[in-house]
Design a protein around this motif. Sequence first.
Motif, PDB file in Angstrom:
ATOM      1  N   LEU A   5      47.040  64.423  35.533  1.00 43.93           N
ATOM      2  CA  LEU A   5      46.884  62.987  35.289  1.00 43.93           C
ATOM      3  C   LEU A   5      46.392  62.735  33.874  1.00 43.93           C
ATOM      4  N   LEU A   6      45.468  63.556  33.408  1.00 41.85           N
ATOM      5  CA  LEU A   6      44.972  63.428  32.040  1.00 41.85           C
ATOM      6  C   LEU A   6      46.093  63.691  31.036  1.00 41.85           C
ATOM      7  N   GLY A   7      46.950  64.658  31.348  1.00 43.86           N
ATOM      8  CA  GLY A   7      48.099  64.941  30.496  1.00 43.86           C
ATOM      9  C   GLY A   7      49.061  63.768  30.420  1.00 43.86           C
ATOM     10  N   PRO A  12      51.582  59.840  25.992  1.00 45.44           N
ATOM     11  CA  PRO A  12      51.961  58.642  25.229  1.00 45.44           C
ATOM     12  C   PRO A  12      50.902  58.235  24.207  1.00 45.44           C
ATOM     13  N   THR A  13      49.631  58.489  24.514  1.00 41.57           N
ATOM     14  CA  THR A  13      48.576  58.140  23.559  1.00 41.57           C
ATOM     15  C   THR A  13      48.712  58.962  22.288  1.00 41.57           C
ATOM     16  N   GLY A  80      46.285  62.457  17.295  1.00 40.63           N
ATOM     17  CA  GLY A  80      47.536  62.342  18.051  1.00 40.63           C
ATOM     18  C   GLY A  80      48.168  63.688  18.317  1.00 40.63           C
ATOM     19  N   LEU A  81      48.128  64.571  17.320  1.00 40.81           N
ATOM     20  CA  LEU A  81      48.674  65.908  17.501  1.00 40.81           C
ATOM     21  C   LEU A  81      47.872  66.694  18.538  1.00 40.81           C
ATOM     22  N   LEU A  82      46.560  66.551  18.511  1.00 44.61           N
ATOM     23  CA  LEU A  82      45.713  67.230  19.497  1.00 44.61           C
ATOM     24  C   LEU A  82      45.991  66.731  20.910  1.00 44.61           C
ATOM     25  N   LEU A  83      46.060  65.407  21.081  1.00 42.61           N
ATOM     26  CA  LEU A  83      46.334  64.841  22.406  1.00 42.61           C
ATOM     27  C   LEU A  83      47.720  65.252  22.902  1.00 42.61           C
ATOM     28  N   PHE A  84      48.693  65.214  22.026  1.00 40.64           N
ATOM     29  CA  PHE A  84      50.049  65.603  22.409  1.00 40.64           C
ATOM     30  C   PHE A  84      50.097  67.078  22.796  1.00 40.64           C
ATOM     31  N   GLY A  85      49.422  67.929  22.036  1.00 41.06           N
ATOM     32  CA  GLY A  85      49.396  69.356  22.346  1.00 41.06           C
ATOM     33  C   GLY A  85      48.706  69.645  23.670  1.00 41.06           C
ATOM     34  N   LEU A  86      47.585  68.963  23.927  1.00 46.65           N
ATOM     35  CA  LEU A  86      46.888  69.145  25.203  1.00 46.65           C
ATOM     36  C   LEU A  86      47.749  68.675  26.373  1.00 46.65           C
ATOM     37  N   ALA A  87      48.445  67.557  26.186  1.00 47.81           N
ATOM     38  CA  ALA A  87      49.313  67.057  27.254  1.00 47.81           C
ATOM     39  C   ALA A  87      50.445  68.036  27.538  1.00 47.81           C
ATOM     40  N   ARG A  88      51.025  68.606  26.486  1.00 46.01           N
ATOM     41  CA  ARG A  88      52.110  69.573  26.694  1.00 46.01           C
ATOM     42  C   ARG A  88      51.594  70.835  27.391  1.00 46.01           C
TER      43      ARG A  88
END
Length: 94
Positions: A5-7, A12-13, A80-88
Motif C-alpha cells: 500500500l505504501l508503494g 505516483p508521488t 522523487g527518485l527515492l520514492l519511486f525507487g522504494l515503490a518499485r
Amino acid sequence: MNTHLLGLYFLPTGIIMMCLGGLWQLYVMLTESYTLNRYPDKKLVWVVAALFFSFSLAIYWFAPNARKKGLLFVLLGGGGLLLFGLARMWLPWR
C-alpha cells in the motif's frame, strides 16, 4: 502499514515530484539565464557549451542567483527518485 500500500502511494508521488523538479529546473533556466551577460564573448562560448552538454545543470554554477534555487531542484528530484525507487522495490510486479 503494508509496504504494498505504501508503494502504491510512493509511485505516483515520486513521479509527480520528479516532474515538478523538471518544471522548476525549466523555470530557473528561463529566469536566471539573463545573468550570463556578464561574461565576455570568448568565455560565453564555454558557458553555453557547458549549459548545453550538462542539460542546464551548469546554470547553478555560472548564475550566482540560481544557487539558492538549486536546493528545491535537488529536494524534488532526489526525493522523487527515492520514492519511486522504494515503490518499485516494494511493489510485487517488476
